[in-house]
Each structure stands twice: as C-alpha cells, then as structure tokens.
Design a protein around this motif. Sequence first.
Motif, mmCIF file in Angstrom:
data_model
loop_
_atom_site.group_PDB
_atom_site.id
_atom_site.type_symbol
_atom_site.label_atom_id
_atom_site.label_comp_id
_atom_site.label_asym_id
_atom_site.label_seq_id
_atom_site.Cartn_x
_atom_site.Cartn_y
_atom_site.Cartn_z
ATOM 1 N N TYR A 19 0.803 -1.222 0.000
ATOM 2 C CA TYR A 19 0.000 0.000 0.000
ATOM 3 C C TYR A 19 0.836 1.273 0.000
ATOM 4 N N TYR A 20 0.376 2.272 -0.762
ATOM 5 C CA TYR A 20 0.974 3.604 -0.682
ATOM 6 C C TYR A 20 0.680 4.169 0.697
ATOM 7 N N ASN A 22 0.708 7.419 1.724
ATOM 8 C CA ASN A 22 0.530 8.868 1.753
ATOM 9 C C ASN A 22 -0.518 9.310 2.770
ATOM 10 N N THR A 56 4.100 -1.520 2.978
ATOM 11 C CA THR A 56 3.852 -0.198 2.410
ATOM 12 C C THR A 56 4.860 0.164 1.333
ATOM 13 N N ASP A 57 4.361 0.831 0.303
ATOM 14 C CA ASP A 57 5.181 1.409 -0.760
ATOM 15 C C ASP A 57 5.400 2.860 -0.392
ATOM 16 N N GLU A 58 6.621 3.204 -0.092
ATOM 17 C CA GLU A 58 6.922 4.524 0.452
ATOM 18 C C GLU A 58 7.568 5.442 -0.572
ATOM 19 N N GLY A 60 6.881 7.799 -4.258
ATOM 20 C CA GLY A 60 5.868 8.404 -5.112
ATOM 21 C C GLY A 60 5.603 9.859 -4.788
ATOM 22 N N VAL A 63 3.331 10.721 -1.729
ATOM 23 C CA VAL A 63 4.055 10.658 -0.456
ATOM 24 C C VAL A 63 4.855 11.945 -0.272
ATOM 25 N N CYS A 78 6.663 8.725 6.366
ATOM 26 C CA CYS A 78 6.409 7.283 6.267
ATOM 27 C C CYS A 78 6.621 6.601 7.609
#
Length: 146
Positions: A19-20, A22, A56-58, A60, A63, A78
Amino acid sequence: MVATGSGSGKAYYVTTPIYYVNDAPHLGHAYTTVAGDVLTRWHRQRGERVWFLTGTDEHGQKVLRTAEANGVSPQEWCDRLVEEAWKPLWRHLEIAHDDFIRTTEQRHTDRVREFVQDLYDKGRSTRAATRARTAWAARSTSCPAS
C-alpha cells in the motif's frame, strides 16, 4: 522467507498490495488485508504451509506532497504513519501476517537489485533497462519520493 505450517506439501504465498503510505489506511486497505488474513488462516487451519506478506510502498509523488504539506521529510512521514496508523490497525484487526515490508528498507532494495540483475544475467533485460532500474533503486534508497 519460510512458509509457516506443519504440512510438507505445496507452500502458499499470500500478499496484499503493498500500500501507498501517503495517508492513514482506510476501509479498502482493511478489507483487502482481512481477506488475505482469512485465506492465510484457512491454509494454516488445514495444516498447509503459507506465508502472508503485507506492507507499504513509500515512494511516489503523493508521499512527497503529503510529507511537504505536513512539514516533514518523506521518510519521516512514512516512519510516523507506518508506526502510528498502519501497524496499529493490523494489530487491532489481529492480522496474522508473517512479514510487513517497507519499500524503503534495505532488505527490500537489496532484493530488487538482485532480481533486476538476475533478469539481465538470464538475458531477459537489456543493459540499458538494467541500468535504469538499478539507478531507480539507488535513488529510491535515498529518497522515498524518487
């Protein structure tokens, strides 16, 4: 990564989207994670080996923008959100994941580099594509919003 369970047969790998981060998790994140948890528990109940990953995708622009709006660096944002919102929610829902991966962790970056190099070594990627992916991974380590 070793699948848990007592079975000696086929091992199952269950993952949520990464998951992103942000913002705080919402119902959609919870729904997907609970679904993965239910599937994992079903396999475990049957005595089958299974590994359940979430995280988590940190990286982008969202973010980066959210961190700037909150007056902190992307990594600080994050770190705060993962520890104050994401992980507590999974504990509250009693999610039984085997691992929680963050794309800013060194172990993740190392594995991505290894994977891309393996693609190149097997002739499944060009040198230019490999350089681009490796450069991206290097930038990703130093700045979550790269």
